[in-house]
Write a protein that holds these residues in place. Structure first.
Motif, PDB file in Angstrom:
ATOM      1  N   GLU A 104      -3.843 -20.574   6.693  1.00  0.00           N
ATOM      2  CA  GLU A 104      -5.210 -21.101   6.573  1.00  0.00           C
ATOM      3  C   GLU A 104      -5.473 -22.161   7.648  1.00  0.00           C
ATOM      4  OE1 GLU A 104      -9.054 -21.614   5.144  1.00  0.00           O
ATOM      5  OE2 GLU A 104      -7.621 -20.084   4.509  1.00  0.00           O
ATOM      6  N   ALA A 105      -4.512 -23.033   7.890  1.00  0.00           N
ATOM      7  CA  ALA A 105      -4.669 -24.076   8.913  1.00  0.00           C
ATOM      8  C   ALA A 105      -4.829 -23.451  10.297  1.00  0.00           C
ATOM      9  CB  ALA A 105      -3.478 -25.031   8.885  1.00  0.00           C
ATOM     10  N   GLY A 106      -4.055 -22.424  10.575  1.00  0.00           N
ATOM     11  CA  GLY A 106      -4.165 -21.728  11.858  1.00  0.00           C
ATOM     12  C   GLY A 106      -5.520 -21.070  12.031  1.00  0.00           C
ATOM     13  N   ASP A 107      -5.990 -20.432  10.959  1.00  0.00           N
ATOM     14  CA  ASP A 107      -7.308 -19.790  11.007  1.00  0.00           C
ATOM     15  C   ASP A 107      -8.413 -20.826  11.238  1.00  0.00           C
ATOM     16  OD1 ASP A 107      -6.034 -17.395  10.516  1.00  0.00           O
ATOM     17  OD2 ASP A 107      -6.659 -17.254   8.413  1.00  0.00           O
ATOM     18  N   TYR A 108      -8.296 -21.970  10.552  1.00  0.00           N
ATOM     19  CA  TYR A 108      -9.301 -23.027  10.698  1.00  0.00           C
ATOM     20  C   TYR A 108      -9.296 -23.585  12.128  1.00  0.00           C
ATOM     21  CZ  TYR A 108     -11.744 -27.467  10.133  1.00  0.00           C
ATOM     22  OH  TYR A 108     -12.608 -28.518  10.295  1.00  0.00           O
ATOM     23  N   SER A 109      -8.105 -23.791  12.685  1.00  0.00           N
ATOM     24  CA  SER A 109      -8.000 -24.304  14.056  1.00  0.00           C
ATOM     25  C   SER A 109      -8.639 -23.337  15.051  1.00  0.00           C
ATOM     26  CB  SER A 109      -6.533 -24.524  14.430  1.00  0.00           C
ATOM     27  OG  SER A 109      -5.984 -25.548  13.650  1.00  0.00           O
ATOM     28  N   LYS A 110      -8.358 -22.049  14.861  1.00  0.00           N
ATOM     29  CA  LYS A 110      -8.924 -21.033  15.754  1.00  0.00           C
ATOM     30  C   LYS A 110     -10.450 -21.029  15.651  1.00  0.00           C
ATOM     31  CE  LYS A 110      -8.903 -16.086  16.660  1.00  0.00           C
ATOM     32  NZ  LYS A 110      -8.620 -14.773  16.128  1.00  0.00           N
ATOM     33  N   LYS A 111     -10.963 -21.073  14.430  1.00  0.00           N
ATOM     34  CA  LYS A 111     -12.413 -21.083  14.206  1.00  0.00           C
ATOM     35  C   LYS A 111     -13.042 -22.326  14.829  1.00  0.00           C
ATOM     36  CE  LYS A 111     -15.824 -21.165  10.522  1.00  0.00           C
ATOM     37  NZ  LYS A 111     -16.076 -21.896   9.315  1.00  0.00           N
ATOM     38  N   SER A 112     -12.413 -23.483  14.652  1.00  0.00           N
ATOM     39  CA  SER A 112     -12.934 -24.734  15.222  1.00  0.00           C
ATOM     40  C   SER A 112     -12.979 -24.669  16.744  1.00  0.00           C
ATOM     41  CB  SER A 112     -12.071 -25.917  14.780  1.00  0.00           C
ATOM     42  OG  SER A 112     -12.165 -26.108  13.401  1.00  0.00           O
ATOM     43  N   PHE A 113     -11.926 -24.110  17.325  1.00  0.00           N
ATOM     44  CA  PHE A 113     -11.881 -23.981  18.785  1.00  0.00           C
ATOM     45  C   PHE A 113     -12.996 -23.062  19.274  1.00  0.00           C
ATOM     46  CE2 PHE A 113     -10.443 -21.733  22.604  1.00  0.00           C
ATOM     47  CZ  PHE A 113     -10.265 -22.801  23.460  1.00  0.00           C
ATOM     48  N   GLU A 114     -13.181 -21.940  18.581  1.00  0.00           N
ATOM     49  CA  GLU A 114     -14.230 -20.995  18.972  1.00  0.00           C
ATOM     50  C   GLU A 114     -15.610 -21.633  18.846  1.00  0.00           C
ATOM     51  OE1 GLU A 114     -13.378 -17.700  16.390  1.00  0.00           O
ATOM     52  OE2 GLU A 114     -11.765 -16.951  17.676  1.00  0.00           O
TER      53      GLU A 114
END
Length: 112
Positions: free
Chosen positions: A37-47
């Motif tokens: 979940e943390a990885g997905d959130y980081s990716k979404k935030s970066f995008e």
């Protein structure tokens, strides 16, 4: 009578070991889910950040840039609060699931 006590002690030790093992498995599984979940959130935030920069580059007027920045800050903050709440709930769920085997072992012990 002594043999019975020793067998009961052995069974208690095995039950405790099994409960601890099950609890640790639940914790490991829960932390893996949280890490994903943390990885997905980081990716979404970066995008989202990258998309914001692209929009900002295309802005011609200062007031448009300020509006865009304000909207991005508001959306980012709301997203962060929602994600923090979700992480809190996930950690609580991990703790709850991890305690179930231990609670079961104690309930068996008390029933004797």
């Amino acid at each position: 009578h002594m043999a019975y006590d020793f067998e009961a002690f052995q069974k208690f030790g095995k039950d405790q070991f099994d409960a601890t093992s099950a609890a640790l498995q639940e914790v490991a599984k829960g932390f893996q889910t949280i890490a994903t979940e943390a990885g997905d959130y980081s990716k979404k935030s970066f995008e989202e950040g990258s998309a914001f920069v692209e929009k900002l580059v295309g802005v011609k007027k200062l007031d448009e840039a300020i509006t865009l920045q304000t909207e991005f800050a508001k959306t980012s903050y709301e997203g962060f609060v929602a994600q923090a709440t979700k992480f809190g709930e996930m950690y609580q769920a991990v703790a709850k699931e991890a305690l179930k085997p231990v609670e079961t072992a104690f309930a068996k012990l008390q029933a004797k």
